[in-house]
Design an enzyme around this catalytic site. Structure first.
Site, PDB file in Angstrom:
ATOM      1  N   TYR A 269      79.540  15.638  54.374  1.00  0.00           N
ATOM      2  CA  TYR A 269      80.988  15.618  54.152  1.00  0.00           C
ATOM      3  C   TYR A 269      81.441  17.004  53.689  1.00  0.00           C
ATOM      4  O   TYR A 269      80.642  17.948  53.627  1.00  0.00           O
ATOM      5  CB  TYR A 269      81.344  14.511  53.162  1.00  0.00           C
ATOM      6  CG  TYR A 269      81.080  13.123  53.701  1.00  0.00           C
ATOM      7  CD1 TYR A 269      81.732  12.668  54.846  1.00  0.00           C
ATOM      8  CD2 TYR A 269      80.168  12.270  53.087  1.00  0.00           C
ATOM      9  CE1 TYR A 269      81.479  11.407  55.360  1.00  0.00           C
ATOM     10  CE2 TYR A 269      79.913  11.003  53.590  1.00  0.00           C
ATOM     11  CZ  TYR A 269      80.572  10.572  54.732  1.00  0.00           C
ATOM     12  OH  TYR A 269      80.319   9.325  55.248  1.00  0.00           O
TER      13      TYR A 269
ATOM     14  N   ARG B  38      76.249  13.680  44.150  1.00  0.00           N
ATOM     15  CA  ARG B  38      75.328  13.106  45.133  1.00  0.00           C
ATOM     16  C   ARG B  38      74.993  14.165  46.178  1.00  0.00           C
ATOM     17  O   ARG B  38      75.881  14.715  46.827  1.00  0.00           O
ATOM     18  CB  ARG B  38      75.935  11.873  45.794  1.00  0.00           C
ATOM     19  CG  ARG B  38      74.928  11.098  46.645  1.00  0.00           C
ATOM     20  CD  ARG B  38      75.433   9.713  46.965  1.00  0.00           C
ATOM     21  NE  ARG B  38      74.425   8.921  47.646  1.00  0.00           N
ATOM     22  CZ  ARG B  38      74.561   7.629  47.932  1.00  0.00           C
ATOM     23  NH1 ARG B  38      75.655   6.987  47.574  1.00  0.00           N
ATOM     24  NH2 ARG B  38      73.616   6.972  48.570  1.00  0.00           N
TER      25      ARG B  38
END
Length: 636
Positions: free
Chosen positions: A176, A223
């Site tokens: 992302y 993360r």
């Protein structure tokens, strides 16, 4: 606590004390309003996981900005003060049941954005091709735009703190937007945000600093995909180098992930598949590390005991059973409802911008509406069929106080789950059968095996309500030779009927493909013949990608666009674009699909108390049958 002392041991993340080491891993729910605000439905979903004993509940992504991209409707946004009431309600609800909550914040999806806005290009670190449509090139963010996104993170963090959140997580994995900046494969910038590891991490470290400054005292996690798992992507060594930079920026917890959109290996991955990623980070950072990836109580305990991780991140397991941690604490390991890792209504729904659901837990997303309560009038319920639909309807009817008699024509419960669960990669299906059986031990359910029920059976006349869950029958087209001695049904193969070394499977749906994968793994020469142009067309995309790769790697021959015209003692003949072809094989497996077993339903027609469900109505996936069964029993 016997056997799970490390999982249930209290933990600490920054200043935050957790009652155990179980953290709900962040997963999108698509339950927000069209404007991206938290709803009562989503709050109830998270609260149920906190009530179930989870040490820390992490939300799915919440966008800090809509300046350059807009997420799917249903995903949350915290870019304005309009988000505050929902954030506050979420924190208050979770605190009311004794839980803790972390809000995950995202800069966006970048080249992975689900839908391309025709009015503006997708954004990225560099002019990368969009993942789903490589003909579209992303627009590299300008430096002032990067600064604005960093400021938006600070503003969102301040809202989180004001709302009473206990921690903040930064969404930095799986390719992302933030990951696109950190990754050399997507970041070709020549300014201060590109080049060295430190420069590529600058966007992330500035975000960490902004969150820390605007939410003082709140622990911050991140993360990270340690290894992208595709050629040219990040290696573990590169992931370790990035983790060192992030930890130095002030993180309190790092979540060790693996993979990317280029490597969607969710379906057939084994247990604890990402624990090695956590171990790799433990080797280079001193802050706590959380492991994720198909963790069961047993392998979570093993990972923590070995020092491979400090916390166990449970995702789909907590969708399937919100009391995952609470049942461990109570010593009820066997009562934890297994996640069957089908991905059909969790990850699969997300790909279609649908609200989160679950194949084995029909209450997901309906925690308020689908409460199982005692019935006003207690009845005698007869359930005919011991497959997933019958088992779930019996369980729910009994929970409501009804007396249930469950009749199964065969010697074992499970229906199609039993033969379908023979491959090792589907062992969770077997676990579901055992879970239902255990629930029946403390419910008013009497199981009758090897008992066939027809319309004239006394049981149907004694019942107040009849649930018909007789399943399906094999679909056998009128093909010459299909009744030959060398032909077996795909379910018979799974039941243990022996096959030869060379096998041709007639039918390339999920059942046929799974059989091919299992046989190829045993060293057989396998060919699949499929009428359609693609295999397993009704399989969700992330599962299908992995399935096709596995079939290819194991050398399965695939003939799509071919119609089986005849079967003989030496194999079968199929006609395709280039004419007829004979496939030589010692065994032919028929996997043409199934048709509803409607005989009993038709025989009982006219009785008002009959409720058919599952495959005997129309062929359905396991999750569809279980959800239909739950709803049927809920209103009896």
């Amino acid at each position: 606590m016997t056997g799970f002392a490390h999982v249930l041991k209290p933990g600490r993340i920054g200043t935050l004390e957790l009652p155990n080491r179980v953290i709900m891993a962040p997963m999108g729910t698509e339950m927000g309003t069209p404007e991206g605000l938290f709803t009562a439905q989503e709050i109830a979903y998270y609260t149920e996981r906190a009530r179930g004993g989870t040490g820390l509940v992490m939300t799915g992504i919440s966008a800090v900005s809509e300046d350059y991209e807009t997420l799917n409707a249903g995903l949350c946004c915290v870019h304005t003060d309009a988000a505050l009431p929902g954030l506050t309600a979420l924190a208050d609800s979770i605190h009311a049941v004794g839980g803790l909550v972390s809000l995950q914040l995202t800069a966006g999806l970048g080249r992975n954005i689900n839908v391309i806005d025709p009015d503006r290009l997708p954004i990225s670190a560099s002019d990368n091709p969009h993942y789903a449509d490589p003909s579209v090139l992303c627009r590299p963010l300008e430096i002032d735009e990067i600064h604005l996104l960093v400021r938006r993170f600070g503003e969102a963090a301040a809202r989180a703190a004001a709302a009473g959140m206990d921690a903040i997580d930064i969404h930095g994995h799986t390719g992302y937007l933030i990951d696109q900046f950190m990754s050399a494969c997507w970041n070709r910038r020549t300014d201060v945000y590109g080049g060295s590891v430190e420069n590529r991490c600058r966007f992330a470290t500035e975000i960490i600093a902004a969150v820390k400054a605007n939410a003082p005292g709140l622990p911050v996690s991140f993360r990270l995909s340690v290894n992208h798992r595709f050629a040219g992507g990040r290696t573990t060594a590169e992931g370790q180098a990035i983790a060192v930079v992030l930890a130095a920026a002030g993180l309190d917890l790092i979540i060790a992930d693996d993979g990317s959109y280029e490597a969607m290996d969710y379906y057939y991955l084994g247990d604890a598949c990402m624990v090695p990623a956590a171990r790799a980070l433990k080797d280079v950072v001193s802050i706590p590390v959380m492991a994720v990836g198909n963790l069961t109580p047993e392998n979570a305990e093993a990972a923590l005991a070995a020092g491979d991780a400090d916390f166990a991140g449970i995702g789909r397991g907590l969708i399937a059973d919100p009391e995952w941690a609470g049942k461990l604490t109570a010593g009820d390991r066997a009562d934890i409802r297994p996640c069957i890792r089908c991905n059909s209504m969790c990850v699969g729904n997300a790909f279609f911008a649908l609200p989160l659901g679950c194949a084995v837990n029909p209450q997901v997303g309906f925690e308020r509406e689908r409460r199982v309560e005692k019935a006003d009038v207690l009845k005698h319920v007869v359930v005919i069929g011991g497959g997933p639909g019958g088992l779930e309807s019996a369980r729910v009817a009994a929970l409501r106080g009804h007396s249930v008699d469950l009749y199964e024509a065969g010697p074992q419960l499970g229906g199609v789950l039993l033969p379908a669960a023979t491959p090792e990669f589907k062992k969770e299906l077997r676990a579901m059968i055992g879970w239902w059986e255990r629930q029946f031990t403390h419910l008013p359910v009497t199981v009758h095996l090897d008992t066939t029920i027809d319309a004239d059976s006394l049981a149907t006349f004694e019942a107040d309500e009849i649930i018909v869950a007789t399943g399906s029958l094999p679909l056998l087209p009128p093909i010459p030779g299909l009744d030959g001695a060398n032909v077996i049904d795909v379910l018979d193969f799974h039941r243990g009927v022996p096959v030869g070394h060379s096998v041709v499977i007639a039918g390339g749906g999920l059942s046929g493909c799974d059989a091919a994968l299992e046989l190829a793994g045993q060293g057989c020469n396998v060919t699949i013949v499929e009428l359609a142009d693609e295999l397993a067309r009704d399989m969700i995309v992330i599962n299908r990608i992995t399935l096709l790769r596995e079939l290819s790697e194991k050398g399965v021959r695939i003939l799509t666009g071919h119609t089986v015209t005849s079967v003989d003692a030496d194999g079968l003949t199929a006609t395709g674009p280039d004419g007829a072809v004979h496939v030589t094989a010692s065994t032919v497996i028929a996997a043409f699909g199934v048709r509803p077993n409607t005989a009993l339903t038709l025989a009982l027609e006219g009785r008002a108390n009959v409720h058919p469900l599952g495959d005997c109505v129309h062929p359905a996936k396991v999750g569809e049958a279980i959800n239909a069964a739950f709803l049927t029993a809920l209103v009896l």
